[in-house]
Design a protein around this motif. Structure first.
Motif, PDB file in Angstrom:
ATOM      1  N   ALA A  52     -23.724  -7.679 -19.706  1.00 49.93           N
ATOM      2  CA  ALA A  52     -22.184  -7.596 -19.672  1.00 49.93           C
ATOM      3  C   ALA A  52     -21.675  -9.011 -19.816  1.00 49.93           C
ATOM      4  N   PRO A  53     -20.595  -9.001 -20.237  1.00 45.14           N
ATOM      5  CA  PRO A  53     -19.991 -10.686 -20.518  1.00 45.14           C
ATOM      6  C   PRO A  53     -19.851 -11.301 -19.281  1.00 45.14           C
ATOM      7  N   VAL A  54     -20.156 -12.388 -19.125  1.00 45.75           N
ATOM      8  CA  VAL A  54     -20.027 -13.082 -17.905  1.00 45.75           C
ATOM      9  C   VAL A  54     -18.594 -13.999 -17.873  1.00 45.75           C
ATOM     10  N   ARG A  55     -17.851 -13.701 -16.997  1.00 45.72           N
ATOM     11  CA  ARG A  55     -16.513 -14.312 -16.671  1.00 45.72           C
ATOM     12  C   ARG A  55     -16.616 -15.479 -16.275  1.00 45.72           C
ATOM     13  N   ALA A  56     -15.990 -16.565 -16.925  1.00 46.18           N
ATOM     14  CA  ALA A  56     -16.002 -17.997 -16.575  1.00 46.18           C
ATOM     15  C   ALA A  56     -14.952 -18.163 -15.364  1.00 46.18           C
ATOM     16  N   THR A  57     -15.012 -17.390 -14.221  1.00 53.63           N
ATOM     17  CA  THR A  57     -13.868 -17.652 -13.094  1.00 53.63           C
ATOM     18  C   THR A  57     -14.473 -18.335 -12.223  1.00 53.63           C
ATOM     19  N   ALA A  58     -13.732 -18.339 -10.898  1.00 54.73           N
ATOM     20  CA  ALA A  58     -14.314 -19.064  -9.978  1.00 54.73           C
ATOM     21  C   ALA A  58     -15.506 -18.236  -9.264  1.00 54.73           C
ATOM     22  N   ALA A  59     -16.129 -18.940  -8.341  1.00 49.91           N
ATOM     23  CA  ALA A  59     -17.244 -18.344  -7.762  1.00 49.91           C
ATOM     24  C   ALA A  59     -16.540 -17.224  -6.552  1.00 49.91           C
ATOM     25  N   PRO A  60     -17.284 -16.060  -6.243  1.00 48.30           N
ATOM     26  CA  PRO A  60     -16.984 -15.090  -5.632  1.00 48.30           C
ATOM     27  C   PRO A  60     -16.433 -15.784  -4.259  1.00 48.30           C
ATOM     28  N   PRO A  61     -15.563 -15.053  -3.544  1.00 48.32           N
ATOM     29  CA  PRO A  61     -15.275 -15.471  -2.274  1.00 48.32           C
ATOM     30  C   PRO A  61     -16.305 -15.528  -1.218  1.00 48.32           C
ATOM     31  N   PRO A  62     -16.293 -16.389  -0.291  1.00 51.11           N
ATOM     32  CA  PRO A  62     -17.509 -15.951   0.779  1.00 51.11           C
ATOM     33  C   PRO A  62     -17.143 -14.812   1.597  1.00 51.11           C
ATOM     34  N   PRO A  63     -18.331 -14.137   2.235  1.00 50.38           N
ATOM     35  CA  PRO A  63     -18.154 -12.890   2.922  1.00 50.38           C
ATOM     36  C   PRO A  63     -17.320 -13.351   4.110  1.00 50.38           C
ATOM     37  N   GLN A  64     -16.500 -12.288   4.451  1.00 47.20           N
ATOM     38  CA  GLN A  64     -15.472 -12.620   5.693  1.00 47.20           C
ATOM     39  C   GLN A  64     -16.205 -12.802   6.990  1.00 47.20           C
ATOM     40  N   THR A  65     -16.075 -13.808   7.764  1.00 43.71           N
ATOM     41  CA  THR A  65     -16.580 -14.005   9.117  1.00 43.71           C
ATOM     42  C   THR A  65     -15.353 -13.767  10.014  1.00 43.71           C
ATOM     43  N   TRP A  66     -16.016 -13.425  11.274  1.00 40.13           N
ATOM     44  CA  TRP A  66     -14.891 -13.004  12.303  1.00 40.13           C
ATOM     45  C   TRP A  66     -14.861 -14.483  13.005  1.00 40.13           C
ATOM     46  N   ILE A  67     -13.689 -15.192  13.011  1.00 39.64           N
ATOM     47  CA  ILE A  67     -13.135 -16.281  13.537  1.00 39.64           C
ATOM     48  C   ILE A  67     -12.745 -15.992  15.103  1.00 39.64           C
TER      49      ILE A  67
END
Length: 148
Positions: A52-67
């Motif tokens: 699959a083609p690799v998209r040159a976008t930003a890194a995936p967002p970190p998992p949501q944590t409960w603040i």
């Protein structure tokens, strides 16, 4: 079974299972066509998931944590501080359970004196959580800053 050799001589021979020395003949099976003969594959290279083609976008967002909230921790400390709920809310499970055990068991054994002391400590910690924005009381058990 007319021979004496083939007739069973004891009761154990009656219940003994015969030994099969060769496989019984298999019934004739119908020829099943191979899957490759029935499915038509496209010509050329078949793409794979790794291709699959690799998209040159930003890194995936970190998992949501409960603040966790500073105000919630403070109010739990002020109103239910003796039970250690404000400590458990922030992730300090051992400290919160220790406060709860001292409140219940120690309060029973000392006729309420230990429960009063633990309630006073919880009340003061609740006030500290509400008033201090820096230092040890501004972070949860994982070191993340409290919001609010």
């Amino acid at each position: 079974m007319t021979d004496l050799i083939d007739s069973p001589s004891s009761i154990d021979d009656w219940f003994e299972r015969p030994v099969v020395t060769r496989m019984p003949p298999r019934p004739a099976t119908h020829e099943i066509p191979l899957l490759a003969a029935t499915v038509r594959y496209p010509l050329g290279r078949v793409p794979d998931v790794q291709d699959a083609p690799v998209r040159a976008t930003a890194a995936p967002p970190p998992p949501q944590t409960w603040i966790r909230s500073r105000v919630t921790a403070g109010l739990l400390g002020v109103f239910l501080g003796g039970l250690g709920l404000h400590r458990m809310y922030l992730g300090y499970w051992k400290r919160g359970l220790a406060m709860l055990a001292i409140f219940v068991v120690g309060g029973f054994m000392t006729f309420g004196l230990a429960a009063i002391i633990v309630c006073a400590v919880g009340f003061l910690e609740g006030l500290i959580y509400l008033s201090v924005r820096r230092g040890r009381f501004s972070r949860d058990a994982r070191g993340r800053p409290l919001r609010g």
